[in-house]
Scaffold this motif. Structure first.
Motif, short mmCIF file in Angstrom:
data_model
loop_
_atom_site.label_atom_id
_atom_site.label_comp_id
_atom_site.label_asym_id
_atom_site.label_seq_id
_atom_site.Cartn_x
_atom_site.Cartn_y
_atom_site.Cartn_z
N CYS A 26 9.52 -4.85 2.45
CA CYS A 26 8.27 -5.56 2.13
C CYS A 26 8.51 -7.06 1.99
N ILE B 136 7.16 -0.79 -3.84
CA ILE B 136 6.35 0.32 -3.33
C ILE B 136 6.86 1.66 -3.85
N CYS C 148 -0.35 -7.30 -1.23
CA CYS C 148 -0.22 -6.43 -0.06
C CYS C 148 -1.26 -6.83 0.99
N LEU D 210 -1.34 -5.23 4.04
CA LEU D 210 -1.39 -4.08 4.94
C LEU D 210 -0.66 -4.33 6.26
N CYS D 211 0.49 -4.96 6.15
CA CYS D 211 1.25 -5.22 7.38
C CYS D 211 1.83 -3.93 7.94
N GLY D 212 2.07 -2.94 7.06
CA GLY D 212 2.57 -1.65 7.53
C GLY D 212 4.08 -1.59 7.70
N CYS E 7 6.36 -1.33 5.58
CA CYS E 7 6.96 -0.32 4.71
C CYS E 7 6.85 1.07 5.35
S1 SF4 Z 1 1.90 -3.02 3.79
FE1 SF4 Z 1 3.27 -4.74 3.95
S2 SF4 Z 1 2.75 -6.03 2.24
FE2 SF4 Z 1 1.85 -4.04 1.83
S3 SF4 Z 1 3.36 -3.01 0.63
FE3 SF4 Z 1 3.76 -2.45 2.74
S4 SF4 Z 1 5.27 -3.93 3.46
FE4 SF4 Z 1 4.40 -4.74 1.55
#
Ligand code: SF4
Ligand code: SF4
Length: 646
Positions: free
Chosen positions: A270, A276, A287, A289-291, A293
């Motif tokens: 992240c 997380i 967050c 929502l980059c995805g 993780c």
């Molecule tokens: S979606 Fe991206 S910003 Fe959100 S918790 Fe996962 S890695 Fe982190």
């Protein structure tokens, strides 16, 4: 347990690279093609959101802002409520750059994450910047963010709108901060990040705005600054106290606690340093929502979005939002300004005159000039302009005016001397005609270029009419009215300006051409075409005539109407010398400049030095001064002439 077999977040990487490649293309093209003007702000939703605010506050769009930015801004704000802060993770070039910098810092083991009070406290700066940016943008209808935005500064080479020290400081903070501290710019300084986080509390925003509207309906005197201050302050407090949105965003990362092996790979992946692995649902305000993780998790189906395997959704939603914003922008045109003056009762009964094709109405500044021009017409009650389609709407009192009068007031008559005529010329011929498809100052400019390229034309005048009434002054031995009409109806014009060549398509149509041209004396022609310029300063009127002298020297450029603004610069420049009191142009047997000065206090050579200076010192409103290039060439010296009556 099934393993996650898609380790790379290709959706996100692809979108980020598309933006990087697009910016690289614009930059390279800008250097390779001198005609290409790269608009690096064209798709900036923050500028759009600020411009929209300015539109609601002032009824005007910020200069240089278009529907594209505004609808992209609106789409992405709606996107926050429906999805998440998708712009930050999938589009923002600064976000991409700072992530890469952070990665470098981590690789070199020089990167750390702030937590606790420093983390929460530093977040105030982005809210402060948001307030200041909105306040000044709405107040001036100029995008304040351009003054410090590091992205804009870098891609425009610290251009005109950028305040060098603001932008340089922001850039230094962005680079150094992001290298050492986790997403330093995004978490602590980015005003767009603050705006997005505020919209995760959209219910609060709606409540404050509803209260504001109710108070205004109840005639409570309250400025727009108050709801702005409340929303920004509440946004900051809610972010730092709760560190999560209120109900929104709707999409969140979810973790299946039963199947999670606590390997912590998601935490490491992240870029916002969210833990997380300790949460069943990631509601953290950072967050976006980059995805990443989800892709980092080795176990299939442990990390999902709203407990569904829809890892494609954020990228898909980003594309859909951008496409929706662009689609709306291409179909809806917002007024650049919408100003009304006069009594409300009259405005409600106003007649409306609409005219398209006014190419000189092309931004906020030119729209305001148009409004000021219309304010001088008694009976006009307001204007609305649409810069993209060069359209204006004029609201007027039908008891005092009609469409014809409005058309006449919009039209700017022209009087242009194109060439200095041979003083030996006995007579000048005047061809009279009507010209259709001639509307504004751009058309005057194109006609000027057409006729300037024609040997034998001395100048021309235009007057309002439908068609526009034009008189072309020419040397009778070289041309005739039919030849002139043919030149004016030329479908294409190629001309040079500041070393560049331009080609435009023209649609002028000559009608009512008088077969026989009238002939007049050269003196009459000169007085019909030459527009003298005169400006006094440094308390000119307070000096008795005996103390003054007038220096006259040839000034061939005095006939060029496009240099009249430059003459104001010359006036500003000369006024820095207290002994110079007036600058004017005249036409004797040639165009000349005359400078009035205190004869016992100034020598001619100093006067010439000031006139021939390479740059002119210009004084702007508010006490600012600047330098502009001196476009006038006073190649031949002059002489003192007898002072005329003041
Ligand atoms: S979606 Fe991206 S910003 Fe959100 S918790 Fe996962 S890695 Fe982190
Ligand atoms: S990556 Fe995170 S969610 Fe996935 S198994 Fe490891 S700790 Fe659990």
């Amino acid at each position: 347990m099934a393993k996650n077999n898609k380790p790379d977040n290709y959706y996100r990487i692809s979108l980020q690279w598309i933006i990087v490649v697009l910016l690289a293309y614009m930059t390279i093209r800008m250097f390779a093609d001198t005609d290409y003007i790269a608009d690096f702000e064209a798709y900036c939703p923050f500028g759009g959101a600020m411009a929209l605010g300015s539109f609601f506050v002032n009824n005007s769009l910020s200069c240089s802002m278009s529907e594209v930015q505004i609808f992209l801004g609106v789409a992405l704000l709606i996107g926050i409520v429906l999805f998440s802060k998708l712009f930050c993770s999938y589009i923002c070039p600064l976000g991409t750059f700072t992530e890469w910098l952070g990665g470098l810092g981590r690789k070199w083991k020089m990167h750390f994450t702030l937590s606790g009070m420093p983390d929460r406290g530093l977040r105030v700066f982005k809210y402060g910047l948001l307030f200041i940016t909105f306040y000044y943008t709405a107040g001036s209808s100029e995008l304040f963010c351009k003054e410090f935005d590091p992205y804009y500064a870098v891609f425009t080479g610290f251009g005109n709108d950028v305040v060098f020290w603001f932008a340089l400081s922001a850039l230094a903070l962005l680079i150094i901060g992001s290298f050492f501290i986790t997403q330093f710019w995004c978490k602590y300084l980015c005003p767009l990040g603050a705006l997005f986080n505020i919209f995760t509390n959209a219910i609060m925003v709606a409540g404050v705005l509803a209260l504001f509207i109710v108070l205004r309906l109840l005639d409570v005197e309250i400025g727009w600054q108050w709801p702005l201050a409340v929303i920004v302050s509440a946004g900051f407090i809610m972010e730092t106290v709760r560190m999560k949105g209120w109900i929104f965003p709707s999409l969140k990362i979810t973790r299946n606690e039963a199947t999670c092996t606590s390997c912590l790979k998601c935490d490491k992946a992240c870029s916002m340093a969210i833990n997380i692995s300790e949460r069943p649902v990631v509601e953290h305000i950072d967050c976006h929502l980059c995805g990443d993780c989800i892709y980092a998790c080795p176990e299939k189906g442990v990390l999902t979005i709203n407990r569904r395997e829809t890892r494609w959704l954020p990228a898909g939603a980003t594309v859909a939002l951008v496409a929706g914003g662009l689609l709306l922008a291409s179909n809806i045109e917002l007024p650049t300004i919408n100003l009304k003056w006069g009594e409300q009762a009259k405005i409600e009964q106003a007649a409306v005159f609409t005219q398209s094709g006014l190419k000189n109405v092309k931004c906020y500044g030119s729209s305001m000039s148009f409004a000021n021009q219309m304010k001088r017409v008694a009976g006009v009650l307001g204007v609305e302009t649409f810069a993209r389609s060069h359209t204006v709407k004029v609201f007027y009192d039908p008891e005092k005016l009609n469409d014809e009068v409005i058309k006449k007031s919009i039209f700017s008559p022209t009087r242009t001397m194109l060439k200095q005529p041979d003083p030996a010329l006995k007579t000048v011929a005047v061809a009279e005609m009507g010209i259709n498809k001639y509307f504004d100052s751009y058309d005057a400019f194109y006609l000027t270029q057409l006729l300037r390229q024609t040997d034998g034309v001395i100048g021309f005048t235009t007057q309002f009419g439908e068609p526009v009434h034009a008189k072309i002054y020419y040397v009778p031995a070289e041309l005739d009215p039919q030849a002139i009409a043919k030149i004016i109806e030329n479908p294409q014009l190629t001309y040079k300006s500041r070393g560049k060549e331009y080609t435009v398509n023209l649609t002028f149509e000559v009608v009512d051409l008088r077969e026989q041209a009238e002939t007049i004396s050269l003196k009459e022609a000169v007085s019909a075409l030459f527009r003298p310029f005169a400006q006094s300063f440094n308390k000119f009127k307070s000096y008795p005539r005996e103390q003054l002298a007038v220096y006259e020297l040839p000034m061939p450029q005095a006939t060029n109407p496009s240099l009249r603004r430059q003459m104001m610069f010359m006036v500003s420049h000369l006024s820095t010398n207290d002994n110079i009191l007036r600058f004017e142009t005249a036409y004797t047997d040639r165009p000349v400049a005359r400078i009035w000065f205190l004869k016992d206090s100034l020598q001619e050579n100093h006067l010439l030095e000031a006139l021939r200076s390479d740059t002119l010192t210009v004084h702007y409103k508010g006490g600012k001064t600047g330098k502009v290039k001196n476009l006038f060439r006073f190649e031949r010296a002059g002489k003192i002439i007898a002072t005329a009556e003041k």
